[in-house]
Design an enzyme around this catalytic site. Structure first.
Site: not given
Length: 384
Positions: A54, A107, A179, A204
């Site tokens: 982690r 978005y 973004d 993406k």
């Protein structure tokens, strides 16, 4: 990163940055360190700084170094999803009483996160047309800490002059977050234009094959990077080793894929612009698109995302989506396969009834890298 690959053109960095051959075996592709914990050489004696995946994992480190190199930042951070990256950023830089400026075209997931989750922490938000400097200035308040920009935006392909908005934001003592998912670092590098943080859904274009969920933050501010890394570990929504490896694999071909996405999109835009069933085409490469000159200035190319409005209204737009066959009806974007969707009922349904509601007659395309003539034939048939 090896000095040999510490600098270079984009395509070279995409393949080599953070990805030196394995020192033990010579493997040219970084191995997947599918491990949760690492042996320590005595209490606190960490090998390479790794103790628990982690906190850090070698495969994720390779991806993070690669992302930093591609965006020109000092540090990249990889997350389990784009929204996990956004959540970490917002928790790091915002406090109760702060204010966020959102673009009028954002978005739906970002809108939902800020208005349904972050707002409950006592954070206010308002909307501005980030393509209009006067609108951005009017939206700023003394308590504004973040101005959020998408360029090109989702789904209306709005364009923001990053350098100009960076000056406005900086003078107000706020941070500019961009973004960069639609453009990818191949087509646009916001940090070089003055942005403080770049956000990606690595699901993406970076991943590129519709087989991984991921997100990323990149910054050139080392102090902010340290804060983000602390919260990344504290919140725990990190990218797993295999997901990191998949994104790294996708990045190797990012440049050639983006060239093909952009070329195919340009051909499709030509056809849509001349079709009687289409009332408007939204694409930054069109000379009459709002912000076209800005896009031409700050982007290497115009990308593979295209939106258009159907002359027959919402039901006609839905019917076009349903009739497509080579274009797959589905959410997401940026994969090698072409996708079609109805934003109002799909990706942006959470914005219905708000200032960010999208037109019902809008169709969004993620143009893939198939043979463009097949895509054109499919769209022509779907449009009737």
């Amino acid at each position: 990163m090896n000095e040999q690959h510490s600098a270079g053109r984009f395509e070279t960095l995409a393949i080599h940055a953070g990805q030196e051959p394995d020192p033990l075996t010579g493997a040219v592709v970084p191995p997947i360190h599918q491990v949760s914990t690492f042996k320590q050489d005595g209490v606190g004696g960490l090998r390479g700084g790794y103790e628990y995946s982690r906190s850090a994992n070698p495969t994720r480190t390779a991806l993070e170094e690669n992302l930093a190199a591609l965006e020109g930042g000092s540090r990249g951070l990889a997350f389990a999803s784009g929204l996990a990256a956004e959540d970490c950023l917002l928790r790091t830089v915002l406090r109760p009483g702060d204010h966020v400026v959102l673009p009028g075209d954002a978005y739906g997931g970002t809108f939902r996160l800020i208005t349904k989750v972050v707002e409950r922490w006592g954070v206010a938000w308002s909307v501005a047309d980030t393509g209009d400097p006067a609108s951005v200035r009017a939206a700023l308040r003394p308590e504004t800490k973040v101005v959020w920009v998408e360029t090109p935006s989702n789904p209306l392909l709005g364009i923001t002059d990053i350098a100009l908005v960076a000056e406005i934001t900086r003078s107000a003592g706020a941070r500019l977050v961009v973004d960069n998912t639609f453009a990818s670092p191949y087509l646009q590098q916001p940090l070089a234009l003055g942005a403080d943080v770049v956000v990606h859904s690595t699901t993406k274009y970076l991943g590129g094959h519709s087989d991984v969920i991921g997100g990323a933050l990149v910054t050139a501010d080392q102090g902010l990077a340290d804060e983000l890394a602390f919260h990344q570990n504290a919140l725990g929504a990190v990218a797993g080793p295999f997901d990191s490896w998949l994104v790294l694999r996708g990045i190797k071909t990012l440049a050639v894929r983006m060239d093909r996405h952009s070329a195919n999109a340009a051909r499709i835009v030509e056809t849509l612009s001349a079709h009687r069933a289409v009332s408007q085409v939204l694409y930054p490469g069109l000379p009459d698109h709002p912000g076209h000159e800005t896009a031409a200035k700050q982007m290497r190319g115009f990308g593979g995302m295209v939106s258009f409005r159907v002359a027959g209204g919402e039901e006609a737009a839905v019917a076009v989506c349903d009739r497509a066959r080579v274009f797959t009806l589905g959410e997401s974007l940026g994969g090698v396969e072409s996708l079609i969707e109805h934003p109002g009922r799909m990706t942006h349904a959470s914005a219905a009834g708000s200032a960010l509601e999208v037109p019902g007659d809008l169709v969004r395309l993620s143009v893939g890298i198939e043979a463009v003539d097949d895509l054109l034939e499919d769209l022509t048939r779907a449009l009737g």
